[in-house]
Design a protein around this motif. Structure first.
Motif, PDB file in Angstrom:
ATOM      1  N   MET B   1       0.846  -1.211   0.000  1.00 60.51           N
ATOM      2  CA  MET B   1       0.000   0.000   0.000  1.00 60.51           C
ATOM      3  C   MET B   1       0.874   1.250   0.000  1.00 60.51           C
ATOM      4  O   MET B   1       0.739   2.110  -0.861  1.00 60.51           O
ATOM      5  CB  MET B   1      -0.867  -0.036   1.260  1.00 60.51           C
ATOM      6  N   ARG B   3       3.971   1.451  -0.711  1.00 61.44           N
ATOM      7  CA  ARG B   3       4.783   1.453  -1.922  1.00 61.44           C
ATOM      8  C   ARG B   3       4.000   2.093  -3.061  1.00 61.44           C
ATOM      9  O   ARG B   3       4.520   2.896  -3.818  1.00 61.44           O
ATOM     10  CB  ARG B   3       5.138   0.008  -2.350  1.00 61.44           C
ATOM     11  N   PHE B   4       2.737   1.702  -3.143  1.00 65.05           N
ATOM     12  CA  PHE B   4       1.889   2.214  -4.210  1.00 65.05           C
ATOM     13  C   PHE B   4       1.724   3.722  -4.072  1.00 65.05           C
ATOM     14  O   PHE B   4       1.865   4.469  -5.033  1.00 65.05           O
ATOM     15  CB  PHE B   4       0.531   1.513  -4.148  1.00 65.05           C
ATOM     16  N   LYS B 336     -13.163  -1.033  -1.958  1.00 64.14           N
ATOM     17  CA  LYS B 336     -13.290   0.425  -1.901  1.00 64.14           C
ATOM     18  C   LYS B 336     -12.500   1.010  -0.751  1.00 64.14           C
ATOM     19  O   LYS B 336     -11.899   2.064  -0.866  1.00 64.14           O
ATOM     20  CB  LYS B 336     -14.762   0.818  -1.737  1.00 64.14           C
ATOM     21  N   SER B 338      -9.748   0.093   0.512  1.00 68.57           N
ATOM     22  CA  SER B 338      -8.329   0.233   0.167  1.00 68.57           C
ATOM     23  C   SER B 338      -8.111   1.447  -0.714  1.00 68.57           C
ATOM     24  O   SER B 338      -7.135   2.180  -0.560  1.00 68.57           O
ATOM     25  CB  SER B 338      -7.821  -1.007  -0.560  1.00 68.57           C
ATOM     26  N   ILE B 342      -5.858   4.657   0.037  1.00 72.23           N
ATOM     27  CA  ILE B 342      -4.784   5.101  -0.857  1.00 72.23           C
ATOM     28  C   ILE B 342      -4.912   6.587  -1.166  1.00 72.23           C
ATOM     29  O   ILE B 342      -3.981   7.368  -0.971  1.00 72.23           O
ATOM     30  CB  ILE B 342      -4.794   4.293  -2.166  1.00 72.23           C
TER      31      ILE B 342
END
Ligand code: ATP
Ligand code: MG
Lengths: 228, 422
Positions: B1, B3-4, B336, B338, B342
């Motif tokens: 997460m 990292r993204f 959703k 997640s 983000i």
């Protein structure tokens, strides 16, 4: 492997007189391999969106085995898609800044912890599709390689069905053939029902069944008389 | 997460940087206003607490306080010298020290006073001894002159066009320990030396008293009115004062008890004299300063709101441009929650980075301003956070957390298919 059955499906968009998609009765057995063709605007993508739960369906039923995806709220549709449907899109929809490996495991990682077996399976899939450097940054891959990574991503969670919407349209002839090959071969190996939207006669030939859409209706079905 | 999120921020690093800088600036503004106001308030309260009561000629309470506490060079009216003698003899008074302003040397105020005040400011001298002769001087801790140095006092200050007294040069005999007050930059000399230097001692007739009545130590005094007396630098100091003393601008008084302090203040508030508690006058002054702070803070918070609104706009547009990406995430079946985490996390990370930078930047700026002010006034201005800042910080944090949620919720309104078509 999942079977698909559609009943009285009708998709309408504001501003359109006729439904973009109208399918009275359609069934695809588990493990079936279906090609969907039709002119531009005939409703192919609309069909894909409906059966994968990307778009809300207001009338009709779309059953994957026993689950009517048309009756599910959007959160449950997302969860069903994550669990059962592998999706390959025309634009690869990979995420720049991450490696090939990270792109393959992204859907799992963003939903829960990545388990060891899943990581190993991702590495195995990347090897199968011929990506030799899993840590390579995704934006430095060739287009053919990108689409192959997208195929690996779609298959990571062992989906019961693999749906591809014009997976080769953005690739040149030869690369496209390779990717189409890969999709057909892996769907068989992974024992997934396969649905491919395509204009490519060679691809159609290699699948068991072919339907053609026209104006949102199935006007030709290689398995028998088209129903309305 | 994470990292993204980081990969995503890297992709939009220019925009992310702009957002962080904007937030950092507005947070820094708030921080500086808050810290600086507190520093000035605490610092001068500490500078004032050395003297309980200041007695001066009738006039402005504020000016009397500022002159006595900060040694601000301003023309003060003089009061009769008899006041000092009376105070010194009063049984309720622990000590009464005269102060005579008006001269300076190398930009440092030369203040005429008595050894009592030196003993009160610095019970233990850092160096040397107190003055014992008219031609001797004691330095504040921060006056950069060596012991034994010669000091030629200048009437007024160089900036106001003063002239040097050539009749007398003081010799430095000692240095006080640091006090954190304006006295650290002062040069303390015997009060009688100041009087004599200005031709005021031993010349007590009515006429002269009157002549010096209002403007005795003023820098802009014209030469014609200004008589210079002669001072014998070797003469021993005499700190007994009688009713025949010349006029002086202020007397610092240490009453024995609090009750005495109030009674003395009452008694010396009259036609010719004024008595103030410097702490009280400063508090009143800071009430005004506090209003200023509220105003500045309101402006700062207002800027913050505008910045947040601008950022919100940017992120909503940014999310618009990212609809395809969010559509793709949803097409892949990512829950959703997640996606909310983000989008929210990415924004909140920027907010937090900006806030952290702003607070540390604001703190550094406040320290710098305080250091500059201290260099000029010698009043130590402590820059510190207090528990009172916590609610404000938490409030801003909460607002940032809520605001960052908006784009995430906007992003989830459309179906994945719609988002993918964007
Ligand atoms: N959100 C929408 N709003 C209005 N009309 C839409 C919307 N989505 C699709 N349509 C219309 O529905 C019809 C079917 O579109 P669809 O995208 O399914 O075609 P397609 O067969 O996938 O075409 P192509 O081969 O070009 O991808 C088209 O006429 C299109 O304009
Ligand atoms: Mg299409």
């Amino acid at each position: 492997m999942l079977s698909l059955s559609i009943r009285d499906l009708e998709m309408r968009f504001p501003g359109l007189e006729t439904p973009a998609l109208a399918i009275g009765n359609f069934a695809l057995p588990a493990g079936g391999r279906l090609a969907v063709t039709g002119a531009s605007g005939s409703g192919k993508s609309t069909l894909v969106n409906a059966i994968t739960g990307l778009e809300r369906v207001k009338s009709g039923a779309i059953r994957w085995d026993e689950t009517d995806i048309a009756g599910l709220p959007s959160g449950r549709r997302d969860a069903f898609r994550a669990r059962h449907i592998g999706l390959v899109m025309q634009d690869f929809h990979l995420f720049p800044g991450l490696s090939a490996f990270e792109n393959v495991v992204l859907p799992v990682r963003l939903a829960r912890r990545l388990a060891r077996p899943e990581a190993e399976r991702a590495a195995m899939l990347l090897d199968t599709i011929g990506i030799r450097r899993p840590q390579q940054a995704i934006e430095t891959l060739s287009r053919g390689e990108m689409q192959r990574v997208a195929v690996a991503r779609a298959l990571l969670s062992r989906p019961g069905v693999l749906v591809a919407d014009e997976p080769t349209a953005n690739l040149d002839r030869r690369t496209g053939d390779e990717v189409a090959d890969l999709i057909i071969r892996l769907a068989a190996e992974e024992k997934a029902t396969l649905i491919v939207v395509t204009h490519d006669p060679q691809v159609m030939e290699r699948l068991d069944r072919r339907i053609r859409l026209s104006g949102g209706r199935i006007d030709e079905d290689s398995a028998g008389t088209p129903q309305t | 997460m994470i990292r993204f999120i980081l990969a995503d921020i890297r992709r939009f690093r220019a925009g992310a940087l702009a957002v962080v800088v904007l937030i950092a600036l507005s947070v820094a503004l708030c921080t500086v206003v808050t810290l600086q106001e507190r520093a000035v308030r605490l610092g001068s309260a500490r500078a004032a607490e050395k003297f309980d009561l200041v007695v001066g000629a009738a006039g402005s309470e504020t000016q009397l306080t500022l002159s006595a506490v900060f040694l601000q060079p301003a023309p003060l009216p003089l009061m009769p010298g008899a006041v000092l003698a009376k105070l010194a003899a009063d049984p309720r008074v622990a000590f009464a020290a005269p102060v005579g302003f008006g001269d300076s040397a190398s930009g440092f105020p030369v203040v005429g006073t008595t050894t009592t005040l030196i003993a009160s400011l610095s019970p233990q001298l850092a160096e040397g001894r107190a003055f014992a002769r008219l031609g001797e001087a004691v330095l504040g801790a921060e006056v950069p002159m060596p012991g034994g140095a010669e000091i030629k006092p200048m009437h007024g200050t160089a900036e106001t066009g003063g002239h040097t007294h050539t009749e007398l040069a003081y010799t430095v005999t000692g240095r006080m320990a640091p006090t954190g007050t304006a006295w650290d930059r002062a040069i303390l000399v015997p009060i009688r030396a100041v009087w004599q230097l200005h031709g005021m001692e031993g010349d007590h007739d009515e006429h002269d008293e009157h002549d010096h009545g209002d403007h005795a130590f003023e820098a802009d005094e014209s030469e014609a009115h200004h008589e210079h007396g002669h001072v014998d630098p070797a003469a021993p100091i005499d700190e007994r004062f009688d009713a025949d003393m010349p006029g002086l601008p202020a007397v610092l008084v240490k009453p024995k008890t609090i009750a005495d302090a109030y009674r003395l203040r009452q008694e010396y508030r009259g036609e010719t004299t004024l008595a103030v508690f410097p702490g009280e006058v400063l508090t009143r002054l800071y009430a005004t300063l506090g209003d200023m702070r509220s105003l500045l803070l309101a402006i700062a918070v207002g800027t913050q709101a505008i910045v947040v609104a601008a950022i919100l706009l940017v992120t909503i547009m940014h999310v618009g441009a990212r609809r395809r990406q969010i559509g793709a995430l949803r097409a892949l079946g990512i829950p959703k929650r997640s996606i909310v985490v983000i989008v929210w996390g990415e924004l909140f990370l920027l907010f937090a980075a900006g806030a952290a930078l702003g607070i540390s930047g604001g703190y550094a700026a406040a320290r710098l301003i305080s250091a500059l002010l201290t260099a000029r006034t010698a009043v130590r201005l402590p820059v510190e956070f207090s528990a009172a800042d916590l609610p404000l910080a938490l409030g801003i944090g909460l607002a940032a957390a809520l605001v960052s949620l908006v784009p995430a919720l906007v992003a989830l309104r459309s179906s994945p298919a719609e988002a993918l078509r964007a």
